[in-house]
Design an enzyme around this catalytic site. Sequence first.
Site, short mmCIF file in Angstrom:
data_model
loop_
_atom_site.label_atom_id
_atom_site.label_comp_id
_atom_site.label_asym_id
_atom_site.label_seq_id
_atom_site.Cartn_x
_atom_site.Cartn_y
_atom_site.Cartn_z
N PHE A 1 0.83 -1.19 0.00
CA PHE A 1 0.00 0.00 0.00
C PHE A 1 0.87 1.25 0.00
CE2 PHE A 1 -2.15 -3.28 2.46
CZ PHE A 1 -3.46 -3.27 1.98
N ASP A 2 0.44 2.26 -0.73
CA ASP A 2 0.93 3.61 -0.51
C ASP A 2 0.27 4.13 0.77
OD1 ASP A 2 2.17 6.11 -1.01
OD2 ASP A 2 0.36 6.82 -2.01
N GLY A 3 0.79 5.23 1.28
CA GLY A 3 0.25 5.77 2.52
C GLY A 3 -0.80 6.84 2.31
#
Length: 304
Positions: free
Chosen positions: A165-167
Amino acid sequence: MQTGVTEAVRLSVAISSRALFDLSASHRVFENQGVDAYRDYQVAHENDILEPGVAFALARKLMNLNTTLGDRGRVEVILISRNSSDTGLRVLTSAHHYGLDITRAAFTGGASPYRYLAAFGAHLFLSADPRDVRLALNAGCAAATVLPAAFVTDADEDDQVRIAFDGDAVLFSDDAERLYRREGLEVFNASEFAAAHEPLPGGPFKGLLVAIHQLQALFPAEDSPLRTALVTSRGAPSHERVIRTLRAWDIRIDEALFLGGLDKGRFLAAFDADIFFDDQQVHCDAASRHVATGHVPHGVANVE
């Protein structure tokens, strides 16, 4: 396997037919000749097994978790499609040919299927249609547009599911991203450092991460069939707020990569992600050369 965790723990992933299988040939018929020609084409080819699509390997590995968990219904893949039941028959036939134990499906005859996601209890929706993805996100379901594959999936893949995941604007809100775009990196870093002990608000994929974490809790950390990674452009000093946010949420991330602006693609390949979610198209395009990638059209990076 650990005991004492509620039997209600489930993970439900809804996947569109064009994300699950390669429907490029029939989709060209639909776009060039219309819905009647498309129906005729699908019916004429309904005994021809479709080739796997971008999300196929992920779906298969997710469903294989049920064997590990000893519970057929613990992880569910739901087929969600704009096809009619007539044209969708080929899709279900192909799924069962490959051994995908899909028992639930919605064929909406051209209408957007997003309105059924909540009724199915879906934690995630993967689709090749950006319109449906936006509608699902607006309705509160984690959703992503799967990008065309620019890589070949290893036939000797192991069984562990790896999700990256990106943040900001994915796991977390896009508040910090908005500040960065408005004020620049120096102000962003100073603000995040000052707010290091203030948890970030949740983003559209927080609920999915919670569901994954609950499944992970069924296993010892060193022997989980699910592994997660945070792969973010953030670097020091803005990393601290992210770490403290996940701690405040009581959620485990197995790996956290703070890249300080480096290209994410090679790191995702090294992690061997089954899928990666990011809100920025430029990062998705780069990542899709290495791993299956879902674009999350949420936040300031996607303001039209």
